[in-house]
Design a protein around this motif. Structure first.
Motif, PDB file in Angstrom:
ATOM      1  N   GLN A   1      33.699  33.837  44.045  1.00 52.94           N
ATOM      2  CA  GLN A   1      33.302  34.115  42.620  1.00 52.94           C
ATOM      3  C   GLN A   1      34.417  34.272  41.508  1.00 52.94           C
ATOM      4  O   GLN A   1      34.148  33.623  40.347  1.00 52.94           O
ATOM      5  CB  GLN A   1      32.582  35.717  42.845  1.00 52.94           C
ATOM      6  CG  GLN A   1      31.854  36.164  41.683  1.00 52.94           C
ATOM      7  CD  GLN A   1      30.606  35.736  41.341  1.00 52.94           C
ATOM      8  OE1 GLN A   1      29.926  35.840  40.184  1.00 52.94           O
ATOM      9  NE2 GLN A   1      30.120  34.841  41.962  1.00 52.94           N
TER      10      GLN A   1
ATOM     11  N   THR B   1      32.166  44.691  51.421  1.00 51.50           N
ATOM     12  CA  THR B   1      31.427  44.082  50.144  1.00 51.50           C
ATOM     13  C   THR B   1      30.177  43.465  50.914  1.00 51.50           C
ATOM     14  O   THR B   1      29.813  43.869  52.143  1.00 51.50           O
ATOM     15  CB  THR B   1      31.935  43.027  49.414  1.00 51.50           C
ATOM     16  OG1 THR B   1      32.585  42.010  50.448  1.00 51.50           O
ATOM     17  CG2 THR B   1      33.122  43.770  48.737  1.00 51.50           C
ATOM     18  N   GLU B   2      29.534  42.272  50.532  1.00 46.06           N
ATOM     19  CA  GLU B   2      28.640  41.681  51.031  1.00 46.06           C
ATOM     20  C   GLU B   2      28.454  41.168  52.540  1.00 46.06           C
ATOM     21  O   GLU B   2      27.642  41.509  53.385  1.00 46.06           O
ATOM     22  CB  GLU B   2      28.011  40.487  50.281  1.00 46.06           C
ATOM     23  CG  GLU B   2      26.803  39.756  50.404  1.00 46.06           C
ATOM     24  CD  GLU B   2      25.527  40.644  50.065  1.00 46.06           C
ATOM     25  OE1 GLU B   2      24.396  40.453  50.879  1.00 46.06           O
ATOM     26  OE2 GLU B   2      25.654  41.399  49.473  1.00 46.06           O
TER      27      GLU B   2
ATOM     28  N   TYR C   1      34.474  38.793  49.955  1.00 45.11           N
ATOM     29  CA  TYR C   1      34.755  39.016  48.491  1.00 45.11           C
ATOM     30  C   TYR C   1      35.917  40.170  48.385  1.00 45.11           C
ATOM     31  O   TYR C   1      36.264  40.222  47.028  1.00 45.11           O
ATOM     32  CB  TYR C   1      33.341  39.657  47.948  1.00 45.11           C
ATOM     33  CG  TYR C   1      32.567  38.361  48.348  1.00 45.11           C
ATOM     34  CD1 TYR C   1      32.486  37.283  47.360  1.00 45.11           C
ATOM     35  CD2 TYR C   1      31.489  38.507  49.162  1.00 45.11           C
ATOM     36  CE1 TYR C   1      31.600  36.113  47.492  1.00 45.11           C
ATOM     37  CE2 TYR C   1      30.762  37.284  49.235  1.00 45.11           C
ATOM     38  CZ  TYR C   1      30.600  36.248  48.353  1.00 45.11           C
ATOM     39  OH  TYR C   1      29.943  35.328  48.328  1.00 45.11           O
TER      40      TYR C   1
ATOM     41  N   GLU D   1      25.674  32.482  46.927  1.00 46.75           N
ATOM     42  CA  GLU D   1      26.612  32.651  46.153  1.00 46.75           C
ATOM     43  C   GLU D   1      27.652  31.627  46.002  1.00 46.75           C
ATOM     44  O   GLU D   1      28.213  31.098  45.161  1.00 46.75           O
ATOM     45  CB  GLU D   1      27.282  34.224  46.218  1.00 46.75           C
ATOM     46  CG  GLU D   1      28.382  34.512  45.309  1.00 46.75           C
ATOM     47  CD  GLU D   1      29.787  33.882  45.485  1.00 46.75           C
ATOM     48  OE1 GLU D   1      30.419  33.466  44.475  1.00 46.75           O
ATOM     49  OE2 GLU D   1      30.170  33.986  46.658  1.00 46.75           O
ATOM     50  N   GLN D   2      28.365  31.237  47.356  1.00 49.00           N
ATOM     51  CA  GLN D   2      29.460  30.482  47.511  1.00 49.00           C
ATOM     52  C   GLN D   2      29.019  29.212  47.047  1.00 49.00           C
ATOM     53  O   GLN D   2      29.856  28.351  46.560  1.00 49.00           O
ATOM     54  CB  GLN D   2      29.832  30.534  48.992  1.00 49.00           C
ATOM     55  CG  GLN D   2      30.550  31.673  49.362  1.00 49.00           C
ATOM     56  CD  GLN D   2      30.647  32.112  50.456  1.00 49.00           C
ATOM     57  OE1 GLN D   2      29.831  31.413  51.614  1.00 49.00           O
ATOM     58  NE2 GLN D   2      31.294  33.185  51.114  1.00 49.00           N
TER      59      GLN D   2
ATOM     60  N   TYR E   1      29.094  41.263  43.417  1.00 44.22           N
ATOM     61  CA  TYR E   1      30.292  40.433  43.467  1.00 44.22           C
ATOM     62  C   TYR E   1      31.425  40.763  42.428  1.00 44.22           C
ATOM     63  O   TYR E   1      32.251  40.073  42.478  1.00 44.22           O
ATOM     64  CB  TYR E   1      29.912  38.977  43.573  1.00 44.22           C
ATOM     65  CG  TYR E   1      28.856  38.729  44.790  1.00 44.22           C
ATOM     66  CD1 TYR E   1      29.278  38.198  46.119  1.00 44.22           C
ATOM     67  CD2 TYR E   1      27.535  38.575  44.144  1.00 44.22           C
ATOM     68  CE1 TYR E   1      28.084  37.687  46.742  1.00 44.22           C
ATOM     69  CE2 TYR E   1      26.513  38.138  45.118  1.00 44.22           C
ATOM     70  CZ  TYR E   1      26.776  37.753  46.476  1.00 44.22           C
ATOM     71  OH  TYR E   1      25.959  37.573  47.350  1.00 44.22           O
TER      72      TYR E   1
ATOM     73  N   TYR F   1      24.537  44.419  45.236  1.00 43.50           N
ATOM     74  CA  TYR F   1      25.775  44.082  44.969  1.00 43.50           C
ATOM     75  C   TYR F   1      25.859  42.908  44.089  1.00 43.50           C
ATOM     76  O   TYR F   1      25.077  42.131  44.063  1.00 43.50           O
ATOM     77  CB  TYR F   1      26.281  43.828  46.359  1.00 43.50           C
ATOM     78  CG  TYR F   1      27.652  43.300  46.533  1.00 43.50           C
ATOM     79  CD1 TYR F   1      28.743  43.964  46.018  1.00 43.50           C
ATOM     80  CD2 TYR F   1      27.963  41.859  46.839  1.00 43.50           C
ATOM     81  CE1 TYR F   1      30.027  43.658  46.009  1.00 43.50           C
ATOM     82  CE2 TYR F   1      29.455  41.532  47.064  1.00 43.50           C
ATOM     83  CZ  TYR F   1      30.438  42.240  46.387  1.00 43.50           C
ATOM     84  OH  TYR F   1      31.742  41.909  46.485  1.00 43.50           O
TER      85      TYR F   1
ATOM     86  N   ASN G   1      38.406  35.395  45.926  1.00 38.82           N
ATOM     87  CA  ASN G   1      37.242  34.900  46.591  1.00 38.82           C
ATOM     88  C   ASN G   1      36.479  33.830  45.767  1.00 38.82           C
ATOM     89  O   ASN G   1      37.042  33.674  44.539  1.00 38.82           O
ATOM     90  CB  ASN G   1      36.105  36.076  46.865  1.00 38.82           C
ATOM     91  CG  ASN G   1      35.703  36.951  45.471  1.00 38.82           C
ATOM     92  OD1 ASN G   1      35.447  36.290  44.364  1.00 38.82           O
ATOM     93  ND2 ASN G   1      35.741  38.212  45.540  1.00 38.82           N
TER      94      ASN G   1
END
Length: 881
Positions: A657, A768-769, A853, A430-431, A613, A611, A655
């Motif tokens: 996202q 979160t994640e 996140y 994701e990042q 985000y 999840y 974060n």
């Protein structure tokens, strides 16, 4: 080829030649359990094959003692084909020693070439110390191209015919046999993993210890089979391993040899890996006379950059042949940046000059602060490199960078978001995508005046992001969060596919096979309509990607939208469905879903298996971006932007996202009214709706327009003081234990001591994640390599608590970090081993943990000091422990 089969019984045997198929089959009679055979080798069998022999025992008139013996026996043997005719002899003729900072000529001799046959050779020279750390074997072309291969066919047995059940007894079958190979693979992988300044988020960019790897490719060998390869030796003292591989059209060979690199007077400055401001280190200069005679030498150590160094010994020394001397040095770090050391040694036949670099990084986290207001028509404002008094308070003087942004658009803190993303280094999938995605929007940002960086300058970083993502794609087509073997996250996989699809549309190379597998996964996994009741966000995202790729019919998208109108959607899920409808031409229904997206209240629902985000800010930024890109309802886009600006202003922590989507939203909300500004009285030409500038000297900016414009000042820098201890939703604590489990006094550490850093904490909430646990090392300590020495393995220390499983962890030169799965409340514990290497007094940075996140949920420990005593400071405690 001749051979013999030896079986445990009489009967018949079948002999076969096998590679990826059966090439040859022959039946033989066994006499006294033995059969000889002769086979003509075929050139189509390749560079090697397996011989498989299967013996069968007759079962008609068994002797009593043979009743329980097997009726079938099998054996395998690999044989190579024509290897001797394909091999080249390679010889490296190396000198005893070569000089650093000079050119070295390495003669290479190739034998086995036919008359007129041409060959080439590639030579590698690599630091032997590093190769031993990772148990690296010298490359072998013969092993790679002609080595033993895995058996390429399946073998099946008819056990009902092989096991004589009526004459035996009931029992159990045991299978297996590959565990040793798997353990060796796992150990090798672990060893390979052991083998990866101002803004300390990026890690060390300068290293005090050199890793040498020289490559000279494709050198043409002369008709006599000889070549001379020239290597430019760096400023290095030690042993290199020379590795040569030679090849012609049909032959190959390899060789390796050691090469010692040193001056006649061998010198070294043994620095710590890094330092921090106000650290005091006591490294040593080592000098050894290897010239063959006594030498009278003068030495001088000079520095540039943020350090001061004082040699604590004589300037002139006399060394007998073979004598070694250590001269202590006091090094004090005075700032942040890259320090350079130059040692000049005179008195030998040729003066010797050696150079080193050292990173001096802040022990405290890099910070970014912003303030904004409206700049009225005709109003001026003065901006300075160190920022305003409000922003500059608490930063290290001279170690911060101010920038300003004036805009007719909304204030979404784009400057801060872009810089934070560019410097982010702890990258799950994701990042990684969140950091790279705004780069694809660079042309829009430039057109809006939000960035002045050439969009083409991002190409290498985008290509690197694509390559890393493809390495994380597994066989099923989705993407692991940290590698291809990670469990992954369905929404993050869709996010990765989104990026790859957009990158391909913009002309970047994305393999079709990778995208095909990705879309097959979308069709077959949880993103299909059969799971719409469970995860509508995944279905909507999958439909959006398929609609963009032209891989779904208009009827399918409309049917899903119409039949699921009453589903509970997140705002982003509704926006994805609206964008999918727009792509297939259902514009009226698409606008309905976009309106639903902007009016739906976001709420977090805990779900272990899913999840996305999401957050109110992320979902609104995404809905605005998708709506603008669909070309629908432009008035609705800018109306929704005001709410996004409010959410951005109210939030302190962001974060990856949120940062990524804010940049993308800003690229479509920039407005179209050009600014009218002057700097120090001079008008700026060709202005757009936004104007930004890094402040390198004092300047006065004036709004020459007839309306107020937004003015945002941002200061990025290093805090002067240790951060305040924090425990918001998470607690964290760090302890130092000796190898018996006792607390270590950080003021009484001796050089060469080893001890364990134990990090414990507790999450008081379902997060979160994942959370990031980060522990910056003090200078003078180094993380012990667990692959070197068996007693570095932490499992053997029974006093440690049960250690948590890290989704990902890394031990770097100046830090340890681990990714904690924090989707459950409870305690966690991580540990690693360090060694005290360089005597001195050092700042001890605080340990920290942060929800990746929801970064407002975080904990920061205490900072302190560490003192490492040298082995010659009046005690013998510094011996190896």
């Amino acid at each position: 080829m001749r051979g013999r089969i030896t079986a445990p019984f009489n009967g018949k045997a079948t002999v076969m030649v096998i590679t990826d198929r059966v090439h040859y089959l022959r039946h033989l009679n066994l006499k006294n359990g033995v059969a000889d055979f002769k086979i003509k080798v075929d050139k189509d069998w390749g560079t090697g094959a397996y011989l498989m022999a299967t013996a069968f025992r007759a079962t008609g008139d068994n002797k009593a003692e043979e009743v329980h013996l097997p009726v079938r026996a099998t054996g395998f043997s690999w044989f190579d084909i024509g290897h001797s005719a394909r091999r080249l002899g390679v010889e490296l003729v190396t000198p005893d020693t070569v000089l650093p900072r000079k050119t070295a000529v390495i003669p290479v001799k190739i034998t086995g070439l036919a008359k007129g046959e041409k060959a080439r050779v590639t030579l590698l020279a690599v630091d032997e110390g590093i190769l031993r750390l990772v148990a690296f074997k010298s490359p072998s072309l013969a092993h790679h191209f002609m080595g033993k291969r895995a058996l390429g066919v399946r073998i099946h047995d008819l056990y009902g015919r092989l096991l004589l059940g009526e004459k035996g007894r009931r029992g159990t079958l045991s299978t297996g046999g590959d565990m040793t190979d798997r353990l060796e693979m796992a150990m090798s992988f672990g060893m390979l993993r052991a083998a990866k300044v101002k803004d300390n988020r990026a890690g060390l960019t300068t290293r005090s210890r050199r890793a040498v790897a020289l490559v000279t490719r494709d050198v043409v060998v002369g008709a006599d089979g000889r070549a001379e390869i020239t290597l430019d030796m760096p400023d290095f003292v030690g042993q290199l391993r020379l590795m040569a591989v030679a090849y012609s059209a049909e032959k190959m060979g390899q060789a390796s040899a050691p090469l010692i690199v040193r001056d006649p007077i061998a010198t070294d400055l043994i620095l710590p890996r890094f330092m921090a401001p106000q650290d005091q280190a006591r490294p040593v200069i080592t000098i050894q006379n290897l010239s063959g005679k006594e030498q009278k030498l003068s030495l001088k150590l000079m520095t540039t950059g943020p350090v001061k160094a004082q040699v604590q010994g004589p300037d002139i020394i006399t060394l007998a042949d073979g004598e070694r001397r250590e001269i202590p040095v006091l090094v004090t770090a005075t700032g942040v940046g890259t320090a350079a050391f130059k040692l000049v040694l005179k008195g030998a036949k040729t003066p010797i000059e050696r150079n080193w670099q050292l990173a001096v990084r802040s022990p405290y986290g890099f910070e970014s602060r912003s303030i904004g207001r409206m700049l009225a028509a005709g109003e001026s404002v003065k901006v300075m490199p160190d920022g305003s008094k409000v922003l500059g308070k608490g930063f290290v003087q001279g170690e911060s960078l101010a920038s300003v942004l004036l805009s007719n658009g909304l204030d979404l803190k784009v400057d801060k978001m872009l810089s934070d993303l560019a410097l982010y280094r702890y990258m799950c999938t994701e990042q990684l995508v969140s950091r790279a995605m705004p780069m694809l929007y660079a042309d829009r940002l430039v057109m809006a005046g939000l960035s002045d960086r050439d969009p083409n300058s991002y190409a290498a970083e985008i290509d690197q992001a694509i390559e890393r993502l493809l390495m994380r794609q597994n066989r099923g087509g989705d993407f692991g969060l940290w590698n291809a073997y990670d469990a992954g996250n369905a929404w993050a996989s869709l996010y990765a596919i989104d990026f790859l699809l957009l990158a391909k549309d913009m002309g970047y190379h994305v393999p079709e096979e990778a995208l095909n597998r990705a879309f097959e996964w979308i069709m077959s996994h949880r993103t299909t309509q059969r799971d719409s009741q469970k995860n509508p966000a995944l279905v909507s995202y999958g439909l959006y990607l398929r609609a963009r790729a032209g891989d779904v019919s208009r009827g399918d998208v409309r049917h899903y939208a119409v039949t699921t109108q009453k589903q509970a959607y997140t705002p982003m899920a509704a926006a994805h469905l609206g964008a999918a409808l727009a792509f297939v031409g259902e514009k009226d229904l698409a606008e309905t879903y976009f309106q639903k997206s902007l009016s739906t209240e976001w709420r977090y629902e805990y779900n272990k298996s899913f999840y996305d985000y999401g957050s109110p800010l992320r979902d609104r930024a995404a809905a605005i971006t998708l709506l603008a890109e669909s070309g629908l309802a432009p008035d609705l886009v800018f109306e929704a932007g005001s709410e996004l600006e409010r959410l951005t202003a109210e939030q302190r922590w962001f974060n990856t996202q949120q940062k990524s989507w804010l940049v993308r939203a800003a690229s479509v909300l920039s407005g179209n009214q050009a600014l009218s500004l002057s700097v120090n009285g001079a008008k700026i030409a060709n202005l757009k709706s936004s104007w930004g500038q890094d402040i390198v000297k004092d300047m006065t900016v004036t709004n020459n327009g007839d309306k107020a414009v937004r003015f945002v000042e941002t200061l990025r820098g290093l805090p002067a003081e240790a951060p305040t201890v924090v425990a918001n939703g998470i607690r964290i604590k760090r302890r130092y234990l000796d190898l018996k489990g006792n607390e270590v006094d950080l003021n009484e550490i001796d050089q060469n001591d080893r001890f364990i850093v134990l990090i414990t904490g507790e999450s008081k909430r379902i997060g979160t994640e994942a959370s990031l646990v980060l522990d910056l090392l003090p200078a003078g300590l180094e993380i012990e390599n667990a692959s070197v020495g068996g007693d570095s393995q932490l499992w053997q220390y029974k006093f440690l608590p049960r250690l948590s499983h890290a989704r990902y962890s890394s031990e770097l030169d100046d830090r340890y970090f681990a990714v904690l799965d924090n989707r459950h409340k409870g305690r966690f514990a991580f540990a690693y081993m360090v060694r005290a290497v360089t005597p001195g007094t050092y700042v001890l940075p605080p340990v920290m943990v942060e929800d990746m996140y929801e970064p407002q949920y975080r904990a920061v420990g205490k900072a302190g000091m560490v003192t490492v005593h040298g082995v010659d400071e009046g005690t013998d405690e510094g011996t190896m422990k």
